[in-house]
Write a protein that holds these residues in place. Structure first.
Motif, PDB file in Angstrom:
ATOM      1  N   TYR A  55     -48.282   2.699  -9.794  1.00 60.95           N
ATOM      2  CA  TYR A  55     -48.604   2.127  -8.486  1.00 60.95           C
ATOM      3  C   TYR A  55     -48.208   3.101  -7.367  1.00 60.95           C
ATOM      4  N   GLY A  56     -47.015   3.651  -7.468  1.00 62.77           N
ATOM      5  CA  GLY A  56     -46.564   4.626  -6.484  1.00 62.77           C
ATOM      6  C   GLY A  56     -47.451   5.859  -6.469  1.00 62.77           C
ATOM      7  N   TYR A  57     -47.792   6.355  -7.654  1.00 64.11           N
ATOM      8  CA  TYR A  57     -48.664   7.531  -7.748  1.00 64.11           C
ATOM      9  C   TYR A  57     -49.996   7.257  -7.049  1.00 64.11           C
ATOM     10  N   ASP A  58     -50.627   6.133  -7.384  1.00 61.37           N
ATOM     11  CA  ASP A  58     -51.943   5.829  -6.826  1.00 61.37           C
ATOM     12  C   ASP A  58     -51.893   5.731  -5.304  1.00 61.37           C
ATOM     13  N   ASN A  59     -50.861   5.084  -4.772  1.00 62.46           N
ATOM     14  CA  ASN A  59     -50.727   4.954  -3.321  1.00 62.46           C
ATOM     15  C   ASN A  59     -50.496   6.303  -2.654  1.00 62.46           C
ATOM     16  N   CYS A  60     -49.642   7.119  -3.250  1.00 62.32           N
ATOM     17  CA  CYS A  60     -49.344   8.420  -2.643  1.00 62.32           C
ATOM     18  C   CYS A  60     -50.515   9.394  -2.786  1.00 62.32           C
ATOM     19  N   ALA A  61     -51.256   9.299  -3.872  1.00 58.51           N
ATOM     20  CA  ALA A  61     -52.446  10.143  -4.018  1.00 58.51           C
ATOM     21  C   ALA A  61     -53.489   9.774  -2.962  1.00 58.51           C
ATOM     22  N   ALA A  62     -53.555   8.484  -2.607  1.00 64.02           N
ATOM     23  CA  ALA A  62     -54.536   8.027  -1.624  1.00 64.02           C
ATOM     24  C   ALA A  62     -54.052   8.169  -0.181  1.00 64.02           C
ATOM     25  N   PHE A  63     -52.739   7.954   0.045  1.00 67.07           N
ATOM     26  CA  PHE A  63     -52.225   7.867   1.415  1.00 67.07           C
ATOM     27  C   PHE A  63     -50.987   8.729   1.653  1.00 67.07           C
ATOM     28  N   GLY A  64     -50.885   9.807   0.954  1.00 64.92           N
ATOM     29  CA  GLY A  64     -49.721  10.665   1.110  1.00 64.92           C
ATOM     30  C   GLY A  64     -49.923  11.948   0.350  1.00 64.92           C
ATOM     31  N   ARG A  65     -48.903  12.307  -0.401  1.00 64.39           N
ATOM     32  CA  ARG A  65     -48.960  13.562  -1.147  1.00 64.39           C
ATOM     33  C   ARG A  65     -48.185  13.428  -2.450  1.00 64.39           C
ATOM     34  N   VAL A  66     -48.731  14.003  -3.495  1.00 63.62           N
ATOM     35  CA  VAL A  66     -48.078  14.040  -4.799  1.00 63.62           C
ATOM     36  C   VAL A  66     -47.719  15.489  -5.066  1.00 63.62           C
ATOM     37  N   TYR A  67     -46.439  15.734  -5.368  1.00 64.13           N
ATOM     38  CA  TYR A  67     -45.941  17.083  -5.616  1.00 64.13           C
ATOM     39  C   TYR A  67     -45.646  17.249  -7.103  1.00 64.13           C
ATOM     40  N   LEU A  68     -45.935  18.442  -7.608  1.00 56.20           N
ATOM     41  CA  LEU A  68     -45.630  18.785  -8.993  1.00 56.20           C
ATOM     42  C   LEU A  68     -45.269  20.266  -9.037  1.00 56.20           C
ATOM     43  N   THR A  69     -44.148  20.586  -9.682  1.00 53.29           N
ATOM     44  CA  THR A  69     -43.750  21.989  -9.775  1.00 53.29           C
ATOM     45  C   THR A  69     -44.678  22.737 -10.723  1.00 53.29           C
ATOM     46  N   GLU A  70     -44.718  24.056 -10.565  1.00 56.26           N
ATOM     47  CA  GLU A  70     -45.587  24.914 -11.388  1.00 56.26           C
ATOM     48  C   GLU A  70     -45.357  24.703 -12.880  1.00 56.26           C
ATOM     49  N   ASP A  71     -44.094  24.531 -13.264  1.00 61.00           N
ATOM     50  CA  ASP A  71     -43.782  24.365 -14.690  1.00 61.00           C
ATOM     51  C   ASP A  71     -43.874  22.910 -15.152  1.00 61.00           C
ATOM     52  N   HIS A  72     -44.339  22.029 -14.273  1.00 58.14           N
ATOM     53  CA  HIS A  72     -44.544  20.609 -14.588  1.00 58.14           C
ATOM     54  C   HIS A  72     -43.264  19.887 -14.997  1.00 58.14           C
ATOM     55  N   SER A  73     -42.134  20.299 -14.438  1.00 59.85           N
ATOM     56  CA  SER A  73     -40.864  19.677 -14.816  1.00 59.85           C
ATOM     57  C   SER A  73     -40.288  18.778 -13.732  1.00 59.85           C
ATOM     58  N   ALA A  74     -40.839  18.835 -12.527  1.00 62.34           N
ATOM     59  CA  ALA A  74     -40.339  18.004 -11.427  1.00 62.34           C
ATOM     60  C   ALA A  74     -41.510  17.552 -10.572  1.00 62.34           C
ATOM     61  N   CYS A  75     -41.363  16.369 -10.002  1.00 59.97           N
ATOM     62  CA  CYS A  75     -42.448  15.827  -9.190  1.00 59.97           C
ATOM     63  C   CYS A  75     -41.886  14.901  -8.121  1.00 59.97           C
ATOM     64  N   ALA A  76     -42.719  14.599  -7.161  1.00 62.35           N
ATOM     65  CA  ALA A  76     -42.319  13.687  -6.096  1.00 62.35           C
ATOM     66  C   ALA A  76     -43.546  12.974  -5.557  1.00 62.35           C
ATOM     67  N   LEU A  77     -43.303  11.748  -5.101  1.00 61.33           N
ATOM     68  CA  LEU A  77     -44.341  10.956  -4.455  1.00 61.33           C
ATOM     69  C   LEU A  77     -43.920  10.735  -3.010  1.00 61.33           C
TER      70      LEU A  77
END
Length: 188
Positions: free
Chosen positions: A43-65
């Protein structure tokens, strides 16, 4: 930093589910049921993808909504997301308690546009290597460029030093049977 795409959605949800499975604030919303935690992260991912930003590190080990609440709009899709959250995550018995909790939290949000750091997580197998710090620095920098303060809450007292190290400060706390610390770099 890589741009999160639909192909990375599951990976991001996996990282956040592991990172928040035992979080008091998350459990207040969905209990200790890991499937419900996973659905909350979706739910958080979908909202942030639509109305914010989704962050993912190059090595795919950390993320933020990160959500931009002022950009959130109601549509049939978002109503369906909310209904799914109520039925599959919160449950009807906890709905009014969770709504009251969210109302109290939102009453502390800045009035001007801000970047709401909803979730930030690091794969437990790579924690302690600076991945979260590097990611938080980017989020704070992006928010500064957009002239938006960063705002978040945490129920994990051990995380306060991490946020302070990055220039954020505790500006209040709310009691919900556990302390929820209000943290931001908002200057009135």
């Amino acid at each position: 930093m890589v741009k999160a795409a639909h192909e990375t959605r599951k990976m991001i949800i996996d990282i956040l589910t592991l990172a928040f499975a035992e979080n008091k604030s998350v459990q207040a919303v969905c209990g200790a049921n890991i499937r419900r935690v996973r659905r909350l992260m979706a739910y958080g991912y979908d909202n942030c993808a639509a109305f914010g930003r989704v962050y993912l590190t190059e090595d795919h080990s950390a993320c933020a909504l990160v959500l931009f609440p002022d950009r959130k709009r109601t549509s049939l899709k978002t109503i369906l997301w909310d209904l799914k959250l109520v039925v599959k995550v919160i449950g009807l018995t906890k709905l009014f308690r969770v709504l009251k909790r969210e109302s109290v939290i939102k009453s502390h949000h800045p009035k001007a546009p801000f970047s709401y750091l909803w979730f930030i997580g690091v794969d437990p197998s790579t924690q302690g290597r600076g991945k979260g710090s590097a990611l938080l620095d980017i989020i704070i920098e992006d928010a500064a460029v957009a002239n938006r303060p960063v705002y978040l809450e945490t129920s994990t007292i051990e995380n306060i030093a991490f946020y302070k190290k990055h220039g954020l400060e505790v500006t209040g706390e709310v009691q919900f049977g556990y302390k929820l610390f209000l943290i931001n770099n908002y200057r009135k």
